[in-house]
Design an enzyme around this catalytic site. Structure first.
Site, PDB file in Angstrom:
ATOM      1  N   HIS A   1      17.399  20.365 -59.896  1.00  8.99           N
ATOM      2  CA  HIS A   1      15.836  20.918 -59.587  1.00  8.99           C
ATOM      3  C   HIS A   1      15.378  22.478 -60.399  1.00  8.99           C
ATOM      4  O   HIS A   1      14.294  22.597 -60.859  1.00  8.99           O
ATOM      5  CB  HIS A   1      16.235  22.652 -57.976  1.00  8.99           C
ATOM      6  CG  HIS A   1      17.249  21.431 -57.678  1.00  8.99           C
ATOM      7  ND1 HIS A   1      16.665  20.769 -56.518  1.00  8.99           N
ATOM      8  CD2 HIS A   1      18.454  21.574 -56.953  1.00  8.99           C
ATOM      9  CE1 HIS A   1      17.657  20.160 -55.488  1.00  8.99           C
ATOM     10  NE2 HIS A   1      18.713  20.673 -55.233  1.00  8.99           N
TER      11      HIS A   1
HETATM   12  C1  BDR Z   1      17.906  26.005 -55.055  1.00 13.50           C
HETATM   13  O1  BDR Z   1      19.146  26.381 -55.201  1.00 13.50           O
HETATM   14  C2  BDR Z   1      20.114  26.971 -56.306  1.00 13.50           C
HETATM   15  O2  BDR Z   1      20.974  26.058 -55.296  1.00 13.50           O
HETATM   16  C3  BDR Z   1      19.491  25.913 -57.368  1.00 13.50           C
HETATM   17  O3  BDR Z   1      20.434  26.093 -58.198  1.00 13.50           O
HETATM   18  C4  BDR Z   1      18.028  26.017 -56.795  1.00 13.50           C
HETATM   19  O4  BDR Z   1      17.553  26.645 -57.628  1.00 13.50           O
HETATM   20  C5  BDR Z   1      17.818  24.558 -55.093  1.00 13.50           C
HETATM   21  O5  BDR Z   1      17.820  24.537 -53.527  1.00 13.50           O
END
Ligand code: BDR
Ligand code: CA
Length: 307
Positions: A236
């Protein structure tokens, strides 16, 4: 010239990758930390750990330890109780440069031209900075965030974690009027996934950082396998970094996006106006597609480059 950025993060496995990638792709003026994947003291320790492990000389400033309105929530299922579960944890010898991430954001933006804010956790620090110092909004070159989704969420059917964790802060940022706002949501980040083959290649590399990252990825991927049946795990947060350093890899659509703060079923939803012929004025460059092979190569190269 590398873009100047402040990376605002809550490490977090994919945040750890974002740190390594940002250090390679950008001029990282500061790393600021926020409560998110884990409580603030852990996300700060994890950012310091990554900098120390990779030999990065970047100041880390600790920020908000809770959201603006809603109670703090974390993501132990995805990242473990420490936020960086997986490998044995090396001891950290460095300390945070300050406990004033918000002050750091304000002063950095006031004293440097063309700074990008790259928030990859809940948006609390950025919202507090904008609230305290509205003059910085027009000074930032842009905001490139990981958060939200065009389509399903991951914490609830309609909300992604970073926006859901502090919806009031997210609403302030989406309504801020920043000259550029780029959104890498789940619809985009699930196009950039890393699987067992890449993990094996990193482990075979032999370097300390690639080996540590391979162990982190094992834990992170096992979670996605168990929870969602995925054989490759989404990167992500690196997407928000690449959207600044390599925008040519993305397809963006100009849209009006706002955040639901109150909805019983939809708290933290990014409401993206996709109505054909809508008269809503776009406030956001929503990322819809990415050149996956090139982006993955850049991530692997960045991890390897730190040895
Ligand atoms: C986001 O939530 C976190 O768990 C990850 O680091 C990312 O920024 C994804 O939904
Ligand atoms: Ca994150």
């Amino acid at each position: 010239m590398s873009p100047k950025i402040i990376l605002d993060c809550d490490p977090g496995h994919d945040d750890a990758v974002a740190i390594l990638l940002a250090a390679r792709e950008c001029d990282v003026l500061a790393i600021t930390t926020v409560s998110g994947n884990a409580p603030l003291h852990l996300t700060t320790a994890n950012a310091l750990l990554m900098c120390e492990l990779a030999g990065l000389d970047i100041p880390v400033h600790a920020g908000a330890d809770c959201p603006l309105v809603v109670p703090a929530a974390h993501a132990p299922r995805a990242h473990g109780e420490t936020g960086l579960d997986g490998p044995p944890r090396p001891s950290v010898h460095t300390e945070a440069a300050s406990a004033d991430a918000v002050g750091c954001i304000i002063s950095t933006v006031r004293t440097h031209d063309d700074v990008w804010l790259v928030p990859v956790g809940p948006l609390t620090n950025v919202a507090l900075a904008f609230r305290q110092a509205p003059d910085i909004v027009e000074r930032v070159a842009g905001i490139s965030l990981m958060g939200g989704a065009v389509g399903p969420g991951n914490v609830t059917p309609s909300a992604e974690f970073n926006i859901w964790a502090d919806p009031h802060a997210a609403q302030i940022v989406f309504r801020s009027g920043a000259q550029v706002l780029r959104m890498a949501g789940l619809n985009l980040t699930h196009q950039l996934c890393l699987g067992a083959e890449v993990i094996a290649a990193l482990r075979a590399d032999g370097g300390t950082v690639p080996a540590f990252m391979a162990d982190l990825f094992d834990f992170y991927l096992a979670g996605y396998r168990e929870r969602a049946g995925l054989e490759a795990a989404p990167m992500h947060d690196p997407c928000a970094v690449l959207a600044v350093s390599r925008p040519e890899l993305f397809t963006f659509g100009a849209r009006h996006v706002d955040v639901e703060t109150e909805g019983g079923l939809t708290r933290g939803m990014t409401v993206v106006d996709e109505r054909p012929g809508t008269e809503a004025v776009p406030n956001c460059e929503v990322a819809y597609a990415i050149d996956t092979p090139t982006a993955l190569d850049l991530i692997v190269d960045a991890v390897r480059s730190h040895g």
